[in-house]
Design a protein around this motif. Structure first.
Motif, PDB file in Angstrom:
ATOM      1  N   TYR A  67       0.835  -1.200   0.000  1.00  0.00           N
ATOM      2  CA  TYR A  67       0.000   0.000   0.000  1.00  0.00           C
ATOM      3  C   TYR A  67       0.875   1.256   0.000  1.00  0.00           C
ATOM      4  O   TYR A  67       0.652   2.192  -0.769  1.00  0.00           O
ATOM      5  CB  TYR A  67      -0.914  -0.017   1.223  1.00  0.00           C
ATOM      6  N   LEU A  94     -12.944  -1.660  -6.749  1.00  0.00           N
ATOM      7  CA  LEU A  94     -12.646  -0.910  -5.531  1.00  0.00           C
ATOM      8  C   LEU A  94     -13.527   0.330  -5.420  1.00  0.00           C
ATOM      9  O   LEU A  94     -14.102   0.601  -4.365  1.00  0.00           O
ATOM     10  CB  LEU A  94     -11.171  -0.507  -5.504  1.00  0.00           C
ATOM     11  N   VAL A 102     -12.709  -5.155  -2.080  1.00  0.00           N
ATOM     12  CA  VAL A 102     -11.443  -5.824  -1.757  1.00  0.00           C
ATOM     13  C   VAL A 102     -11.713  -7.276  -1.369  1.00  0.00           C
ATOM     14  O   VAL A 102     -11.011  -8.188  -1.812  1.00  0.00           O
ATOM     15  CB  VAL A 102     -10.683  -5.081  -0.639  1.00  0.00           C
ATOM     16  N   CYS A 119      -5.349  -0.483  -4.261  1.00  0.00           N
ATOM     17  CA  CYS A 119      -5.816   0.206  -3.042  1.00  0.00           C
ATOM     18  C   CYS A 119      -4.876   1.339  -2.654  1.00  0.00           C
ATOM     19  O   CYS A 119      -5.322   2.423  -2.278  1.00  0.00           O
ATOM     20  CB  CYS A 119      -5.951  -0.794  -1.892  1.00  0.00           C
ATOM     21  N   MET A 124      -7.244   4.182  -1.093  1.00  0.00           N
ATOM     22  CA  MET A 124      -8.356   3.703  -0.279  1.00  0.00           C
ATOM     23  C   MET A 124      -8.024   4.066   1.170  1.00  0.00           C
ATOM     24  O   MET A 124      -6.863   3.984   1.575  1.00  0.00           O
ATOM     25  CB  MET A 124      -8.479   2.178  -0.421  1.00  0.00           C
ATOM     26  N   TYR A 129      -8.764  -0.413   4.380  1.00  0.00           N
ATOM     27  CA  TYR A 129      -7.901  -1.334   3.642  1.00  0.00           C
ATOM     28  C   TYR A 129      -7.396  -2.450   4.562  1.00  0.00           C
ATOM     29  O   TYR A 129      -7.478  -3.632   4.225  1.00  0.00           O
ATOM     30  CB  TYR A 129      -6.743  -0.550   3.036  1.00  0.00           C
TER      31      TYR A 129
END
Length: 155
Positions: A67, A94, A102, A119, A124, A129
């Protein structure tokens, strides 16, 4: 020796640490789902509860790194790594479904690292997440363990 053989040897020779390494690297770059190696770990006699906890926590940590990298390097790198079609599919899912997206994507043929990259790329909310990753990884990893427990008549 190919990557799959290396991972099998990791589990065979290093047990829980091997599961941790494989679980950690899956969301970042490696092509093999950790579930394959969870099955191997169980057959080698590792405790199913520890395998489930370690694999899930490792995946969560790897997904966190992915991420952060995706947020920093963005959409261009995701397209370069996974292709425009996969990025668009994951992005649409998403945007439409959020956490549920997800979770749904985690059980499709879309590689988990693509989901993590998307993500991060499209930022996100991090807390959502992490919740989605935790739930999806726990369920996927448990899906390998439950049949094993049924076979061993633990239930």
């Amino acid at each position: 020796m190919n990557l799959k053989e290396i991972f099998i040897n990791l589990v065979k020779n290093y047990g829980y640490f091997g599961i941790f390494i494989i679980g950690f690297t899956e969301p970042i770059f490696q092509p093999f789902p950790v579930e394959i190696f969870i099955g191997a770990a169980l057959l080698l006699g590792l405790d199913w509860k520890l395998v489930l906890i370690i694999s899930t926590v490792a995946s969560l940590l790897g997904a966190t790194i992915t991420y952060i990298l995706a947020k920093k390097f963005g959409e261009g790198l995701a397209i370069k790594l996974f292709g425009e079609e996969k990025v668009k599919k994951a992005s649409n899912l998403l945007n439409k479904y959020g956490i549920l997206g997800v979770l749904i994507a985690s059980f499709t043929p879309i590689p988990f690292e693509v989901i993590c990259w998307i993500c991060g790329t499209f930022e996100m909310p991090f807390d959502r997440y992490l919740i989605a990753v935790l739930i999806s990884r726990f369920i996927r990893h448990a899906m390998v363990i439950v049949p094993y427990l049924l076979y061993k008549k633990v239930f």
